[in-house]
Design an enzyme around this catalytic site. Structure first.
Site, short mmCIF file in Angstrom:
data_model
loop_
_atom_site.label_atom_id
_atom_site.label_comp_id
_atom_site.label_asym_id
_atom_site.label_seq_id
_atom_site.Cartn_x
_atom_site.Cartn_y
_atom_site.Cartn_z
N HIS A 131 40.02 58.80 109.52
CA HIS A 131 39.46 57.56 109.46
C HIS A 131 40.23 56.52 108.82
O HIS A 131 40.07 55.23 108.75
CB HIS A 131 38.12 57.63 108.75
CG HIS A 131 37.14 58.68 109.22
ND1 HIS A 131 36.61 58.33 110.69
CD2 HIS A 131 36.40 59.67 109.04
CE1 HIS A 131 35.60 59.19 110.90
NE2 HIS A 131 35.58 59.97 110.14
N ASP A 168 37.12 65.99 116.25
CA ASP A 168 36.11 65.76 115.35
C ASP A 168 34.82 65.20 115.76
O ASP A 168 34.76 64.51 116.64
CB ASP A 168 36.73 65.16 114.04
CG ASP A 168 35.99 65.06 112.87
OD1 ASP A 168 36.17 65.71 111.95
OD2 ASP A 168 35.00 64.17 112.88
N HIS A 170 33.36 63.00 114.59
CA HIS A 170 33.25 61.53 114.27
C HIS A 170 34.70 60.88 115.24
O HIS A 170 35.62 61.52 115.13
CB HIS A 170 33.46 61.16 112.97
CG HIS A 170 32.36 61.75 112.22
ND1 HIS A 170 32.47 62.85 111.54
CD2 HIS A 170 31.20 61.34 112.16
CE1 HIS A 170 31.20 63.34 111.05
NE2 HIS A 170 30.34 62.52 111.24
N ASP A 257 32.98 69.49 112.37
CA ASP A 257 31.71 69.19 111.94
C ASP A 257 30.85 68.72 113.10
O ASP A 257 29.48 68.23 112.96
CB ASP A 257 31.82 67.79 111.01
CG ASP A 257 32.85 66.86 111.58
OD1 ASP A 257 33.32 66.83 112.56
OD2 ASP A 257 33.12 65.88 110.86
ZN LIG Z 1 34.19 63.98 111.09
#
Ligand SMILES: [Zn+2]
Length: 321
Positions: A131, A168, A170, A257
């Site tokens: 991120h 991931d 996200h 996740d």
């Molecule tokens: Zn994540």
């Protein structure tokens, strides 16, 4: 019985020194403890080689992040602040040095991939990185480990075409931002749809900008998505892109996740899915880029399932094919 290749694990106890304040912060040292416990007691235990990384020098970091950002990050840590940029991004006095060590572990993974003969290599690092944008920390991330590894691979070994797969839960907004206009790095991500999920980027019409147009592929899954949608995306979306791009190397942003027991996403992956992802990658690495592949840990926040998920993933990657 399956035969496993050697598995190089870049890890340091120093990664535990990035203190996110204890309590209920999900990005905690317990994550790495969970992974090591699984790896050292399961079927891969005789194949695991733990390697202590060295800190990255600042020149490597400057290949992605501007100098003033790096200075602000260091200053925030050394001045005793508890957060940097956003209240989610907890830091401590040690965080800057630990983040440099994490970046060093990713650089070293590239060296190992070049030097070893098809061994599996993973950097088990904290803090995570996908991120972090060039000049902005986000989502527990400060330095973009995956992007730093890609840049290093290009510079040090002249491998010009890098394919990044990010699984991931996200979207890796930071990786996308860093390589948005760069046709030499293909960023592919499978994640929960941004309408429902942090950080709100990764729509399928985000495909790169300028000369980078066509070198970003976002696969956005609906909340509740299970293994079958991921397997379909790997076969029908990711592999054709990989084949067309003809990469020299693969860098994997390995986040766990999306697991059904991980409450940081609404996805519902089984532990076994990560084994299938590892198997796909093992085949692709052999077929398309002479086994030049590294993996870098991103998310995964349920300690009861993170260790088994990583073990399953590495097992898939490490099976002799
Ligand atoms: Zn994540």
């Amino acid at each position: 019985m399956a035969q496993f290749k050697p598995v190089n694990v870049l890890f340091s106890d120093r990664f535990m020194d990035h203190d996110t304040g204890g309590g209920d912060h999900p990005e905690s040292p317990k994550r790495l403890t969970s992974i090591l416990r699984s790896l050292q007691s399961g079927p891969l235990k005789d194949q695991i080689r733990i390697i202590e990384p060295a800190q990255a020098d600042k020149d490597l970091i400057l290949s992605v992040h501007p100098k003033d950002y790096l200075m602000r990050f260091e200053e925030a840590c050394l001045s005793g602040r508890e957060t940097f940029g956003h209240s989610d991004n907890r830091i401590c006095y040690e965080t800057f040095e630990v983040a440099l060590l994490a970046a060093g572990a990713c650089k070293q993974a590239v060296d190992l991939a070049e030097e070893s003969n098809g061994e599996v290599t993973i950097s088990l690092v904290r803090p995570p990185g996908h991120h972090a944008e060039k000049g902005m920390p986000l989502g527990f991330c400060f330095l973009n480990n995956v992007s730093l590894a890609a840049k290093y691979w290009q510079k040090r070994y002249n491998r010009q075409k890098i394919f990044i797969l990010d699984f991931d839960a996200h979207h890796g907004n930071g990786i996308q931002e860093i390589f948005d206009e760069d046709p030499s790095v293909f960023y592919a991500s499978i994640h929960e749809h941004p309408t429902f999920s942090f950080p709100g980027t990764g729509y399928e019409d985000e495909t790169g900008t300028g000369s980078g147009e066509g070198f970003t592929l976002n696969v956005a899954l609906p909340p509740g998505a299970t293994d079958s949608l991921v397997l379909k995306a790997l076969k029908e979306r990711i592999e054709p892109a990989l084949e067309k791009f003809e990469p020299d190397c693969l860098v994997v942003a390995a986040g766990f996740d999306g697991h059904e027991a991980d409450d940081m996403s609404g996805l519902a992956y089984s532990t076994g899915l990560f084994g299938h992802i590892g198997s796909f990658l093992a085949v692709w690495a052999q077929r398309y880029c002479q086994d030049r592949i590294i993996s870098i840990l991103e998310g995964g926040y349920n300690p009861d399932f993170l260790g088994p998920s990583v073990e399953m993933y590495l097992g898939g990657l490490a099976v002799e094919i």
